[in-house]
Design a protein around this motif. Structure first.
Motif, PDB file in Angstrom:
ATOM      1  N   ARG A  96       0.765  -1.271  -0.032  1.00  0.00           N
ATOM      2  CA  ARG A  96      -0.005   0.058  -0.075  1.00  0.00           C
ATOM      3  C   ARG A  96       0.912   1.489   0.116  1.00  0.00           C
ATOM      4  O   ARG A  96       0.575   2.238  -0.810  1.00  0.00           O
ATOM      5  CB  ARG A  96      -1.015   0.003   1.288  1.00  0.00           C
ATOM      6  CG  ARG A  96      -1.931   1.099   1.256  1.00  0.00           C
ATOM      7  CD  ARG A  96      -3.002   1.133   2.513  1.00  0.00           C
ATOM      8  NE  ARG A  96      -2.221   1.039   3.710  1.00  0.00           N
ATOM      9  CZ  ARG A  96      -3.020   1.165   4.863  1.00  0.00           C
ATOM     10  NH1 ARG A  96      -4.294   0.923   4.818  1.00  0.00           N
ATOM     11  NH2 ARG A  96      -2.108   1.126   6.274  1.00  0.00           N
ATOM     12  N   ASN A  97       2.018   1.199   0.877  1.00  0.00           N
ATOM     13  CA  ASN A  97       2.862   2.547   0.790  1.00  0.00           C
ATOM     14  C   ASN A  97       3.629   2.701  -0.401  1.00  0.00           C
ATOM     15  O   ASN A  97       3.671   3.687  -0.791  1.00  0.00           O
ATOM     16  CB  ASN A  97       3.601   2.459   2.133  1.00  0.00           C
ATOM     17  CG  ASN A  97       3.049   2.657   3.389  1.00  0.00           C
ATOM     18  OD1 ASN A  97       1.972   3.564   3.304  1.00  0.00           O
ATOM     19  ND2 ASN A  97       3.502   1.936   4.527  1.00  0.00           N
ATOM     20  N   CYS A  98       3.995   1.455  -0.771  1.00  0.00           N
ATOM     21  CA  CYS A  98       4.757   1.666  -2.304  1.00  0.00           C
ATOM     22  C   CYS A  98       3.734   2.263  -3.383  1.00  0.00           C
ATOM     23  O   CYS A  98       4.056   2.952  -4.060  1.00  0.00           O
ATOM     24  CB  CYS A  98       5.349   0.416  -2.667  1.00  0.00           C
ATOM     25  SG  CYS A  98       6.780  -0.083  -1.775  1.00  0.00           S
ATOM     26  N   ASP A  99       2.582   1.629  -3.532  1.00  0.00           N
ATOM     27  CA  ASP A  99       1.552   2.074  -4.431  1.00  0.00           C
ATOM     28  C   ASP A  99       1.087   3.737  -4.267  1.00  0.00           C
ATOM     29  O   ASP A  99       0.695   4.383  -5.229  1.00  0.00           O
ATOM     30  CB  ASP A  99       0.146   1.221  -4.346  1.00  0.00           C
ATOM     31  CG  ASP A  99       0.430  -0.103  -4.776  1.00  0.00           C
ATOM     32  OD1 ASP A  99       1.432  -0.291  -5.828  1.00  0.00           O
ATOM     33  OD2 ASP A  99      -0.136  -0.799  -4.903  1.00  0.00           O
ATOM     34  N   GLY A 100       1.154   4.223  -3.032  1.00  0.00           N
ATOM     35  CA  GLY A 100       0.831   5.490  -2.545  1.00  0.00           C
ATOM     36  C   GLY A 100       1.891   6.580  -2.628  1.00  0.00           C
ATOM     37  O   GLY A 100       1.790   7.708  -2.484  1.00  0.00           O
ATOM     38  N   GLY A 101       3.240   5.732  -3.376  1.00  0.00           N
ATOM     39  CA  GLY A 101       4.301   7.150  -3.240  1.00  0.00           C
ATOM     40  C   GLY A 101       5.241   7.083  -2.204  1.00  0.00           C
ATOM     41  O   GLY A 101       5.899   8.256  -1.974  1.00  0.00           O
ATOM     42  N   HIS A 102       4.964   6.275  -1.259  1.00  0.00           N
ATOM     43  CA  HIS A 102       5.722   6.322   0.041  1.00  0.00           C
ATOM     44  C   HIS A 102       6.515   5.061  -0.063  1.00  0.00           C
ATOM     45  O   HIS A 102       6.400   4.470   1.083  1.00  0.00           O
ATOM     46  CB  HIS A 102       5.035   6.672   1.046  1.00  0.00           C
ATOM     47  CG  HIS A 102       4.212   7.497   1.201  1.00  0.00           C
ATOM     48  ND1 HIS A 102       4.713   8.954   1.365  1.00  0.00           N
ATOM     49  CD2 HIS A 102       2.735   7.946   0.649  1.00  0.00           C
ATOM     50  CE1 HIS A 102       3.685   9.849   1.507  1.00  0.00           C
ATOM     51  NE2 HIS A 102       2.599   9.499   0.765  1.00  0.00           N
ATOM     52  N   PRO A 103       7.609   4.654  -0.766  1.00  0.00           N
ATOM     53  CA  PRO A 103       8.282   3.377  -0.772  1.00  0.00           C
ATOM     54  C   PRO A 103       9.183   3.363   0.449  1.00  0.00           C
ATOM     55  O   PRO A 103       9.631   2.171   0.672  1.00  0.00           O
ATOM     56  CB  PRO A 103       9.300   3.543  -2.120  1.00  0.00           C
ATOM     57  CG  PRO A 103       9.072   4.908  -2.587  1.00  0.00           C
ATOM     58  CD  PRO A 103       7.809   5.554  -1.854  1.00  0.00           C
ATOM     59  N   ALA A 104       9.677   4.447   0.886  1.00  0.00           N
ATOM     60  CA  ALA A 104      10.349   4.472   2.278  1.00  0.00           C
ATOM     61  C   ALA A 104       9.987   3.815   3.391  1.00  0.00           C
ATOM     62  O   ALA A 104      10.487   3.260   4.403  1.00  0.00           O
ATOM     63  CB  ALA A 104      10.827   5.643   2.640  1.00  0.00           C
ATOM     64  N   TYR A 105       8.480   3.739   3.133  1.00  0.00           N
ATOM     65  CA  TYR A 105       7.760   2.796   4.050  1.00  0.00           C
ATOM     66  C   TYR A 105       7.047   1.519   3.721  1.00  0.00           C
ATOM     67  O   TYR A 105       6.181   1.291   4.167  1.00  0.00           O
ATOM     68  CB  TYR A 105       6.598   4.014   4.766  1.00  0.00           C
ATOM     69  CG  TYR A 105       7.073   5.133   5.558  1.00  0.00           C
ATOM     70  CD1 TYR A 105       8.148   4.865   6.427  1.00  0.00           C
ATOM     71  CD2 TYR A 105       6.980   6.207   4.880  1.00  0.00           C
ATOM     72  CE1 TYR A 105       8.636   6.204   6.855  1.00  0.00           C
ATOM     73  CE2 TYR A 105       7.427   7.583   5.395  1.00  0.00           C
ATOM     74  CZ  TYR A 105       8.367   7.576   6.283  1.00  0.00           C
ATOM     75  OH  TYR A 105       8.932   8.562   6.813  1.00  0.00           O
ATOM     76  N   CYS A 106       7.929   0.887   2.905  1.00  0.00           N
ATOM     77  CA  CYS A 106       7.438  -0.366   2.191  1.00  0.00           C
ATOM     78  C   CYS A 106       7.321  -1.205   3.293  1.00  0.00           C
ATOM     79  O   CYS A 106       8.041  -1.374   4.440  1.00  0.00           O
ATOM     80  CB  CYS A 106       8.531  -0.647   1.255  1.00  0.00           C
ATOM     81  SG  CYS A 106       8.544  -2.547   0.832  1.00  0.00           S
ATOM     82  N   ALA A 107       6.486  -2.243   3.309  1.00  0.00           N
ATOM     83  CA  ALA A 107       5.979  -3.099   4.044  1.00  0.00           C
ATOM     84  C   ALA A 107       7.013  -4.112   4.330  1.00  0.00           C
ATOM     85  O   ALA A 107       7.202  -4.896   5.646  1.00  0.00           O
ATOM     86  CB  ALA A 107       4.722  -3.981   3.669  1.00  0.00           C
ATOM     87  N   THR A 108       7.823  -4.088   3.516  1.00  0.00           N
ATOM     88  CA  THR A 108       9.168  -5.044   3.704  1.00  0.00           C
ATOM     89  C   THR A 108      10.602  -4.181   3.592  1.00  0.00           C
ATOM     90  O   THR A 108      11.506  -4.871   3.285  1.00  0.00           O
ATOM     91  CB  THR A 108       9.146  -6.183   2.480  1.00  0.00           C
ATOM     92  OG1 THR A 108       9.165  -5.363   1.321  1.00  0.00           O
ATOM     93  CG2 THR A 108       8.055  -7.187   2.705  1.00  0.00           C
ATOM     94  N   TRP A 109      10.353  -3.036   4.170  1.00  0.00           N
ATOM     95  CA  TRP A 109      11.715  -2.149   4.024  1.00  0.00           C
ATOM     96  C   TRP A 109      12.975  -2.743   4.838  1.00  0.00           C
ATOM     97  O   TRP A 109      13.965  -2.758   4.434  1.00  0.00           O
ATOM     98  CB  TRP A 109      11.337  -0.870   4.716  1.00  0.00           C
ATOM     99  CG  TRP A 109      12.303   0.339   4.038  1.00  0.00           C
ATOM    100  CD1 TRP A 109      12.435   0.969   2.901  1.00  0.00           C
ATOM    101  CD2 TRP A 109      13.666   0.563   5.108  1.00  0.00           C
ATOM    102  NE1 TRP A 109      13.430   1.680   3.224  1.00  0.00           N
ATOM    103  CE2 TRP A 109      14.246   1.360   4.368  1.00  0.00           C
ATOM    104  CE3 TRP A 109      14.033   0.095   6.185  1.00  0.00           C
ATOM    105  CZ2 TRP A 109      15.451   1.966   4.691  1.00  0.00           C
ATOM    106  CZ3 TRP A 109      15.138   0.511   6.582  1.00  0.00           C
ATOM    107  CH2 TRP A 109      15.942   1.527   5.997  1.00  0.00           C
ATOM    108  N   LEU A 110      12.617  -3.266   6.050  1.00  0.00           N
ATOM    109  CA  LEU A 110      13.700  -3.721   6.891  1.00  0.00           C
ATOM    110  C   LEU A 110      14.537  -4.677   6.227  1.00  0.00           C
ATOM    111  O   LEU A 110      15.569  -4.872   6.340  1.00  0.00           O
ATOM    112  CB  LEU A 110      13.147  -4.057   8.416  1.00  0.00           C
ATOM    113  CG  LEU A 110      13.205  -2.788   9.333  1.00  0.00           C
ATOM    114  CD1 LEU A 110      12.485  -3.262  10.416  1.00  0.00           C
ATOM    115  CD2 LEU A 110      14.695  -2.119   9.531  1.00  0.00           C
ATOM    116  N   PRO A 111      13.964  -5.993   6.077  1.00  0.00           N
ATOM    117  CA  PRO A 111      14.778  -6.949   5.575  1.00  0.00           C
ATOM    118  C   PRO A 111      15.149  -6.645   4.003  1.00  0.00           C
ATOM    119  O   PRO A 111      16.173  -7.421   3.831  1.00  0.00           O
ATOM    120  CB  PRO A 111      13.368  -8.155   5.429  1.00  0.00           C
ATOM    121  CG  PRO A 111      12.109  -7.364   5.461  1.00  0.00           C
ATOM    122  CD  PRO A 111      12.407  -6.463   6.049  1.00  0.00           C
ATOM    123  N   LEU A 112      14.427  -6.055   3.274  1.00  0.00           N
ATOM    124  CA  LEU A 112      15.002  -5.769   1.798  1.00  0.00           C
ATOM    125  C   LEU A 112      16.129  -4.550   1.723  1.00  0.00           C
ATOM    126  O   LEU A 112      16.966  -5.037   0.946  1.00  0.00           O
ATOM    127  CB  LEU A 112      13.958  -5.035   1.056  1.00  0.00           C
ATOM    128  CG  LEU A 112      12.784  -5.888   0.469  1.00  0.00           C
ATOM    129  CD1 LEU A 112      11.867  -5.029  -0.519  1.00  0.00           C
ATOM    130  CD2 LEU A 112      13.378  -7.266  -0.361  1.00  0.00           C
TER     131      LEU A 112
END
Length: 368
Positions: A96-112
């Motif tokens: 949802r955050n990536c789709d909404g233009g906020h990729p820094a809050y990606c649901a998988t940001w920490l492991p990625l």
């Protein structure tokens, strides 16, 4: 075919960087091989290298790369061999955050990006003598002459701008600029306070100078950095080693308080002072990252005047539009990033680390 390249490997938590030959995996469909020209050194790299985060070691860090694309995977469409690129964080692109233009809050940001050390599917990107290494750091692991980079970490940039002058855009600079532009969004007459005049803080000062804010206060304990802050756009400075911060800010703002504060130090005492210094409806942006689990005590009643405390990752930036805009400002001289940069040959990475730790270098950039 797999590629052998020279990289700076951290063998274990607290160990120095050691130059070693490593092997890049074959690029996947959404990856590219990038020949590094420069890469910034960030406190996040040092925090992970110290063993402060559970990144798999031995491994290769580095997350402010800039270079030239040499090869691309079969599904890569945004860049081609020969393109100049700045490397930034990666993201899944589907949540949802990536789709909404906020990729820094990606649901998988920490492991990625920060702690996984591998691709999303669990496969590794780096090895040495047949043994896997931690890699895929921010989708890049750019402390190497060549890097296997996730497509979503790649940002195509103007080839006329020297890559060593824009490598730090991928993390530290976009974080400081984004704190001001994407969160605080100063209006005419705003007062902005920046706590800490390192690379992130000075980037915030430069960003604030490009807004309608009329009072820009830089706070630090190092006189040389405060002098530089004035040259980069601060209207006032506070030497926290010699002045009471609360009293100084009250004097500068006429007792009203600050409309926006950018906290870059990671010191919870300083954070508390920043919150206390806010005007009604003011906002503190928390950028500095202390160790996991750190807590801060706040006066709850003091928050009831509409104060906000907002955490921030990587400037809440959408990199494909944000970074090229910053590159243009650097090219036109409106974002004088060169004032922060000290360059070092890649082989001198440990000297760059020492100089950064001693405060001799604000933003070390390793060149290849």
């Amino acid at each position: 075919m797999p590629i052998t390249t020279r990289a700076a490997v951290v063998e274990s938590g607290g160990a120095p960087f050691t130059l070693s030959d490593v092997t890049l995996d074959d690029p996947g469909p959404h990856e590219a091989v990038v020949r590094l020209v420069a890469t910034g050194l960030c406190h996040t790299d040092l925090g992970v290298a110290s063993g402060g985060l559970p990144f798999p070691l031995p491994g290769v860090l580095g997350h402010e790369g800039a270079g030239v694309v040499e090869a691309v995977g079969s599904a890569v469409t945004g860049v081609a061999p020969g393109d100049h690129v700045v490397l930034s964080f990666t993201s899944c692109g589907d949540c949802r955050n990536c789709d909404g233009g906020h990729p820094a809050y990606c649901a998988t940001w920490l492991p990625l990006n920060l702690i996984g050390g591998r691709r999303a599917d669990g496969s590794g990107t780096l090895s040495r003598d047949g043994e896997p290494l931690g890699g895929h750091f921010f989708g890049q692991s750019s402390f190497a002459e060549r890097a296997l980079v996730d497509e979503r970490s790649l940002v195509k940039v103007d080839p006329d701008v020297p890559l060593e002058s824009i490598a730090p855009l991928g993390c530290g600079v976009q974080t400081g600029v984004g704190a001001v532009w994407n969160v605080l969004k100063p209006v005419t007459g705003s007062t902005i306070v920046v706590l800490g005049a390192g690379a992130v803080g000075l980037s915030a000062v430069m960003a604030a100078a490009l807004t309608p804010a009329t009072t820009i206060v830089a706070v630090d304990r190092v006189g040389e950095r405060l002098t530089l802050a004035k040259e980069l756009g601060a209207t006032h400075t506070v030497d926290a080693a010699a002045e009471d911060l609360g009293e100084a800010l009250a004097g500068i703002t006429g007792g009203r308080g600050a409309d926006g504060v950018v906290e870059t130090t990671g010191n919870v005492t300083v954070l508390r002072q920043g919150v206390d210094a806010l005007a009604a409806r003011g906002t503190v942006v928390v950028v500095g990252a202390p160790p996991f689990g750190t807590e801060v005590s706040l006066d709850v009643n003091g928050l009831l005047g509409g104060k906000q405390v907002v955490g921030l990752t990587l400037g809440d930036a959408e990199t494909q539009s944000f970074i090229p805009a910053l590159v243009r400002l650097v090219k036109e001289g409106r974002l004088p990033l060169h004032r922060l940069i000290s360059t070092y040959p890649f082989a001198d990475i440990d000297q760059a680390v020492r100089d950064m730790g001693a405060g001799k270098a604000i933003k070390p950039v390793l060149t290849f």
